[in-house]
Design an enzyme around this catalytic site. Sequence first.
Site, PDB file in Angstrom:
ATOM      1  N   SER A 162      11.575  68.538  38.607  1.00 22.38           N
ATOM      2  CA  SER A 162      11.465  69.450  39.105  1.00 22.38           C
ATOM      3  C   SER A 162       9.969  69.756  39.888  1.00 22.38           C
ATOM      4  CB  SER A 162      11.570  70.924  38.052  1.00 22.38           C
ATOM      5  OG  SER A 162      11.117  71.991  38.540  1.00 22.38           O
ATOM      6  N   ARG A 193      54.167  62.036  70.258  1.00 16.27           N
ATOM      7  CA  ARG A 193      52.617  61.949  70.168  1.00 16.27           C
ATOM      8  C   ARG A 193      52.217  63.276  69.571  1.00 16.27           C
ATOM      9  NH1 ARG A 193      52.264  58.098  70.933  1.00 16.27           N
ATOM     10  NH2 ARG A 193      51.706  57.318  73.025  1.00 16.27           N
TER      11      ARG A 193
END
Length: 448
Positions: A273, A312
Amino acid sequence: MTFRLLDTLYADQVMAGIWSEHATVASWLEVEAGLATAQATIGLIDADDARAISEICRPGLIDHEQLWKAARVVGYPILPLTRQIAAALPPGAAGRVHYGATTQDIMDTGLALQLGRSCDRLLELARIFGDALSRLTTEHAGTVMAARTHAQQAVPTTFGAKLGGFLAELADEVAELRRAGEAVRVVSLFGAGGTNAAMGPQAPAVRQELARLLDLRDSSVSWHVSRHRVARFGATCATLAATCVRFAREVIDLSRTEIAEVREQDGHHRGASSTMPQKANPVLSESVVGFGVAATTAAGSLLRAMEAGHERSAGEWQIEWLMVPAVAEHAASALFLAGEAAATLRVFPDVMRANLQRDGGLLMSEALMMRLAPSLGQAGAHDLVYAAALEARRTGADLTEVVRRELRATGPGAPDLQLSVDQYVGEAPSMAHAAVDQWRKLKEEGQE
């Protein structure tokens, strides 16, 4: 290149390479070269023209900036790609580039190559993760700890049994991944509307030869809008990623300060940290969660891509352009990090044993109930031990002593209540060994 923080920190670079710009264009060129060679083999075009086309179909000869500029206008990249190829050829060969094929034939066959390579990479990463789990499962088959249900201690189990659950799950997913890897390796060569009319009666033979050249399977039915194999690939990636997330969350939860039964690897400033010097956050596992959830989320989009209509798609295909690489890359990264976390996991059996007593031995309540059930019946034993557990938790007394006191007060003779956590783990050790055996057999089958 788009900047994404998690990718920059932890992405699996091999999978990222499979879906890179260079590799994607290279896959299309590989298909175009293979198509010309297959057509020459069948006699549809001249062999010299095919050789000339193959020599030009190299990534280094393509102007990528011009390719994407033109593709933005067309909407698809194959027309400008083939125009670049043709422009570098003499008139005869130039007229045989992309002969009788359509854009989706090239892109889908290139996709099949990339999907197959993705499955190979996922299998490699899954083996690394599984081998690490297998070693841990074997080592801790008899390491007693508290099983937890609803986040609370339940009964004794072993750490090996817990890990064996992940290993057996992964084994099933690897078997499915092998099936998916076979399923996605399919050539696409069906022409404008899926009929392959442009190549005439030689069309099936050309497709079969192209499949052979690219080490793909042939299909006699067009799959231009049949995207089930792609969606199944995504689902397989998603289940693998979800298993990685479940493992990572287990590591995160067991490494909580109040539990402290496992911890990720040590290292200077690993998980540190910026303000709390004592912190060593489980950063690998946290990143597994990030990648894994992203993979499962992206995979769901591929079901929407299956909705393409007619012969398509009209937008559904573009979903795949975004989500297939995302699914593959996120799943691979989750597997990569989970494998590293498992291989370097620190396990603390003494803490596991100490935690068994943190609730005053109450996790042996079921064991006490079943010891009393032959004489009191299960319901009667449950009621007695339930009341004793409430008393033990309220007063801090030992559960077994409270039960003995209650039995003396109610009159029936007390059976032997000396119970050991080591003797109440049921099939846990054998489950751990069974999972390891399943993994070993799966690996042996994969080597055939």
